[in-house]
Design a protein around this motif. Structure first.
Motif, short mmCIF file in Angstrom:
data_model
loop_
_atom_site.label_atom_id
_atom_site.label_comp_id
_atom_site.label_asym_id
_atom_site.label_seq_id
_atom_site.Cartn_x
_atom_site.Cartn_y
_atom_site.Cartn_z
N HIS A 212 11.25 54.94 -8.46
CA HIS A 212 10.34 55.16 -9.58
C HIS A 212 10.10 53.83 -10.28
O HIS A 212 11.05 53.20 -10.77
N ILE A 214 9.36 51.63 -13.29
CA ILE A 214 9.49 51.74 -14.74
C ILE A 214 9.09 50.40 -15.33
O ILE A 214 9.88 49.45 -15.37
N ARG A 238 18.28 63.04 -18.59
CA ARG A 238 17.32 61.98 -18.31
C ARG A 238 18.00 60.61 -18.35
O ARG A 238 19.11 60.47 -18.88
N VAL A 249 12.26 54.03 -22.46
CA VAL A 249 11.65 54.97 -21.52
C VAL A 249 12.70 56.00 -21.12
O VAL A 249 13.83 55.64 -20.77
N LEU A 251 13.43 58.72 -18.35
CA LEU A 251 13.01 59.10 -17.00
C LEU A 251 13.68 60.39 -16.56
O LEU A 251 14.92 60.50 -16.63
N THR A 258 8.08 60.52 -17.21
CA THR A 258 8.65 59.66 -18.24
C THR A 258 8.07 59.98 -19.61
O THR A 258 6.93 60.43 -19.75
N ASP A 259 8.88 59.75 -20.61
CA ASP A 259 8.45 59.76 -22.01
C ASP A 259 8.83 58.43 -22.63
O ASP A 259 9.75 57.75 -22.15
N ARG A 260 8.16 58.07 -23.71
CA ARG A 260 8.43 56.81 -24.41
C ARG A 260 8.87 57.09 -25.83
O ARG A 260 8.31 57.95 -26.51
#
Length: 377
Positions: A212, A214, A238, A249, A251, A258-260
């Protein structure tokens, strides 16, 4: 051939001052690490720190007047440390060190499947040296996963079978995996691939790899600073990855989603740890690339986005959580062995409630720090 850069743009070169540190002795100066002190109470947690400028694994109780309990010889330029039920595992430049914690001695140094050629002098130390980097042990204690770097070849995640006493398989992962994480449910290992801006999730059963990317600031190649360094597994499973003290981030290793979470620390991010209450503690190393601030420690609630930032005198490499008793508040512990200029010989403890800072001298460039129980001898 590409020039390999780490945090700093530039060509492959050893980190500064990669000399072997002398063991503490009665003649040590007042500024050096103190002599090993008496044993802690049985089954009380202690800190284990890899001394990256030496061959040692330090055993430390930061609450004692003389915190250093012992130093175990493990192998050249130790990086990552993991522990499970009385055994420590240390990723060194020359192999996987197995340490009997009750006896406080190394019982084996197991060569990697992709064993690097011997390196002498400065090239054998620092963040650019070949050999073991990140490490994690499975929750059941049956496997140990070690990230092995051998430039210019790819890096591998090698799996050591504890019962067999040997490495039994490997998988190609990203470039220079600083960190390895273990799924709390036992299904996967993951590497944090510094120079390929990626996380490689490796299935334990098949060793199949899902890579992934990132790169919240874009993949800037080897010359960039905005790379992942270390990760932490959150309570919801996560992988948290801080970047530049500007964003973390989150994951999902199963889906790649993903979220921030925005950050205000504004300090080049290295180590991160998840505290018992879910707080993410990140070591900020200072102004590098898009980060403009000074060294600090960030205490981030990933659910609300609330963040407390505590200024620090030095940059640090990794973070551990210190909670010697279950009913006492936890404290963050940061290892002073930053991989570039500015490192210092010690550990820094930061109280998340008050911001109070306490320093514990520890010679040898303490890099990776974990907390685990030290069995009685």
């Amino acid at each position: 051939m590409l020039a390999l850069a780490a945090c700093a743009p530039g060509s492959l070169a050893p980190a500064p001052s990669p000399t072997r540190a002398a063991r503490p002795s009665a003649s040590a100066s007042a500024s050096a690490t103190p002599e090993p002190s008496a044993d802690p109470a049985p089954d009380r947690p202690v800190l284990f720190a890899s001394l990256a400028a030496s061959d040692g694994l330090a055993i430390v109780d930061p609450d004692r007047p003389e915190p250093l309990l012992d130093v175990v010889e493990v192998g050249r330029a130790p990086w990552g440390v993991a522990a499970h039920e009385g055994t420590a595992y240390v990723a060194t430049a020359d192999g996987l060190a197995i340490v009997d914690l009750a006896a406080r001695e190394r019982t084996a140094l197991v060569p990697y499947l992709h064993q690097p050629a011997p390196q002498a002098g400065a090239e054998g130390f620092g963040e650019y040296r070949d050999g073991g980097l990140g490490i994690a042990v499975s929750p059941d204690g049956e496997q140990v996963a070690v990230a092995v770097h051998r430039w210019p070849d790819p890096a591998w995640l090698e799996v050591y079978d504890v019962d067999e006493g040997a490495f039994t398989g490997s998988a190609d992962v990203g470039i220079r995996p600083f960190d390895v994480l273990a799924d709390p449910e036992g299904d996967w290992f993951a590497t944090v691939d510094h120079d390929s801006y990626s996380v490689s999730v490796v299935g334990r059963a098949t060793l199949a790899v899902e890579r992934h990317e990132i790169a919240p600031f874009g993949d800037l190649g080897f010359a960039g600073w905005e790379k992942p360094h270390y990760g932490a597994v959150t309570a919801d499973g996560r992988i948290a990855l801080p970047f530049q003290g500007l964003v973390t981030v989150l994951l999902d290793p199963a889906t790649g989603a993903t979220d921030r979470v925005e950050m205000t620390a504004n300090s080049h991010s290295h180590g991160v740890a998840a505290a018992p209450d879910g707080t993410l503690v990140t070591a900020g190393t200072g102004a590098f690339g898009t980060a403009r601030g000074m060294p600090n420690a960030s205490f981030l609630d990933p659910a609300s986005g609330d963040e407390r930032v505590v200024p620090l005198e030095h940059p640090h490499e990794t973070v551990a959580i210190w909670q010697p008793e279950p009913d006492v508040p936890w404290t963050a512990v940061l290892g002073g062995g930053f991989t570039r200029d500015g490192w210092w010989d010690g550990l820094t403890l930061v109280d998340p409630a008050t911001g109070a800072v306490r320093e514990v001298p520890l010679a040898g460039r303490p890099q990776h720090v974990i907390a685990a129980v030290l069995p009685a001898e």
